[in-house]
Design a protein around this motif. Structure first.
Motif, short mmCIF file in Angstrom:
data_model
loop_
_atom_site.label_atom_id
_atom_site.label_comp_id
_atom_site.label_asym_id
_atom_site.label_seq_id
_atom_site.Cartn_x
_atom_site.Cartn_y
_atom_site.Cartn_z
N PHE A 6 80.94 35.77 74.05
CA PHE A 6 81.40 34.66 74.88
C PHE A 6 81.77 35.27 76.23
CE2 PHE A 6 83.30 31.74 71.32
CZ PHE A 6 82.09 31.76 70.65
N LEU A 7 80.98 35.00 77.25
CA LEU A 7 81.26 35.48 78.60
C LEU A 7 82.09 34.43 79.33
CD1 LEU A 7 77.64 36.67 79.38
CD2 LEU A 7 79.61 38.15 79.03
N GLU A 90 82.46 37.05 65.56
CA GLU A 90 81.59 37.00 64.38
C GLU A 90 81.77 35.61 63.79
OE1 GLU A 90 80.43 40.44 61.38
OE2 GLU A 90 82.43 39.66 60.99
N ALA A 91 80.69 34.84 63.75
CA ALA A 91 80.75 33.46 63.27
C ALA A 91 79.66 33.24 62.22
CB ALA A 91 80.57 32.49 64.43
N ALA A 92 79.78 32.17 61.47
CA ALA A 92 78.83 31.88 60.39
C ALA A 92 77.42 31.64 60.92
CB ALA A 92 79.30 30.68 59.59
N ASP A 93 77.32 30.93 62.06
CA ASP A 93 76.00 30.58 62.59
C ASP A 93 76.16 30.07 64.03
OD1 ASP A 93 77.02 27.95 62.30
OD2 ASP A 93 76.03 27.71 60.36
N ALA A 97 79.55 29.03 66.26
CA ALA A 97 79.81 29.73 67.52
C ALA A 97 79.96 28.72 68.66
CB ALA A 97 78.69 30.72 67.82
N LEU A 98 79.11 27.70 68.69
CA LEU A 98 79.19 26.68 69.72
C LEU A 98 80.52 25.93 69.65
CD1 LEU A 98 77.93 25.06 72.03
CD2 LEU A 98 76.88 23.60 70.29
N GLU A 99 80.93 25.56 68.46
CA GLU A 99 82.20 24.84 68.31
C GLU A 99 83.38 25.71 68.74
OE1 GLU A 99 82.58 21.55 67.76
OE2 GLU A 99 80.40 21.65 67.97
N LEU A 100 83.34 27.00 68.41
CA LEU A 100 84.42 27.89 68.83
C LEU A 100 84.40 28.11 70.34
CD1 LEU A 100 84.26 30.47 65.91
CD2 LEU A 100 86.04 28.73 66.33
N ALA A 101 83.22 28.22 70.93
CA ALA A 101 83.12 28.41 72.38
C ALA A 101 83.73 27.22 73.12
CB ALA A 101 81.68 28.62 72.79
N LYS A 102 83.64 26.04 72.54
CA LYS A 102 84.24 24.86 73.16
C LYS A 102 85.76 25.00 73.26
CE LYS A 102 80.70 21.60 71.61
NZ LYS A 102 80.43 20.44 70.74
N ILE A 113 77.54 31.54 76.03
CA ILE A 113 77.46 32.04 74.65
C ILE A 113 76.13 32.78 74.50
CG2 ILE A 113 77.52 31.42 72.21
CD1 ILE A 113 78.42 28.58 73.30
N ARG A 114 76.19 34.01 74.00
CA ARG A 114 74.96 34.75 73.75
C ARG A 114 75.02 35.38 72.37
NH1 ARG A 114 72.27 37.79 78.41
NH2 ARG A 114 72.57 36.36 80.12
N PRO A 115 74.00 35.15 71.54
CA PRO A 115 73.93 35.88 70.28
C PRO A 115 73.73 37.36 70.58
CG PRO A 115 72.38 34.03 70.29
CD PRO A 115 72.90 34.18 71.69
N VAL A 116 74.36 38.19 69.79
CA VAL A 116 74.18 39.64 69.92
C VAL A 116 72.93 40.03 69.16
CG1 VAL A 116 75.18 41.90 69.35
CG2 VAL A 116 76.66 40.05 70.21
N TRP A 117 72.10 40.81 69.79
CA TRP A 117 70.87 41.26 69.16
C TRP A 117 71.21 42.41 68.23
CZ3 TRP A 117 65.99 41.10 72.61
CH2 TRP A 117 64.86 41.09 71.81
N GLU A 118 71.01 42.20 66.96
CA GLU A 118 71.32 43.23 65.95
C GLU A 118 70.05 44.04 65.68
OE1 GLU A 118 74.34 43.51 64.22
OE2 GLU A 118 75.32 41.70 64.93
#
Length: 122
Positions: A6-7, A90-93, A97-102, A113-118
Motif C-alpha cells: 500500500f503506497l 498479507e491478505a487473503a486475496d 486487500a482492496l477493502e483494507l486499503a479503503k 495498492i500493488r500485489p507483491v510479485w512472489e
C-alpha cells in the motif's frame, strides 16, 4: 497468503503548516492505529511499513550502475502529492486487500495498492 504494498501518496503542505497543538499529527496517527487494528481484526497482517521524511530530504539519482551516475534535482517538481510512506500487508486475496486499503489513512491524497510479485526461491 498473498502480499500487497500500500503506497501512501499525499500532499505535503498540510503537514508542513504550523500545527501548534500537533492536532493534525495526532489525528493521523490515531487513524493509523485504527487501520492497524482493522487489519488484525480482518485476519490479515501488517508485515512492515514506514513513514518517510519530506520529499525535500530526498536524493534523486540517474544512471545508477554506470560510470555516469549523477544526483539530479527533483525530476517531478510539479507533483501535487508525493510518496510519503507504505505498508506491506498479507491478505487473503485481492478483494480483502482492496477493502483494507479503503481503511488506510491518506487524508490528503490516495493509496496505491500493488500485489507483491512472489518469485520462487527454489
Amino acid at each position: 497468503m498473498p502480499k500487497y504494498l500500500f503506497l501512501i501518496s499525499e500532499a505535503e503542505a498540510p503537514y508542513a503548516a504550523p500545527d501548534p497543538d500537533a492536532t493534525l499529527f495526532a489525528e493521523v496517527m490515531a487513524m493509523h492505529d485504527e487501520f492497524s487494528a482493522a487489519v488484525t481484526e480482518a485476519g490479515a497482517e501488517i508485515l512492515g511499513g514506514e513513514a518517510l521524511q519530506p520529499s525535500a530530504t530526498a536524493t534523486y539519482l540517474r544512471g545508477t550502475r554506470t560510470d555516469a551516475v549523477t544526483a539530479i534535482d527533483n525530476p517531478t517538481p510539479d507533483l501535487k502529492e508525493v510518496f510519503g510512506g507504505y505498508y506491506v500487508i498479507e491478505a487473503a486475496d485481492d478483494a480483502q486487500a482492496l477493502e483494507l486499503a479503503k481503511l488506510c489513512p491518506a487524508p490528503h491524497g490516495y493509496i496505491e495498492i500493488r500485489p507483491v510479485w512472489e518469485f520462487d526461491q527454489g
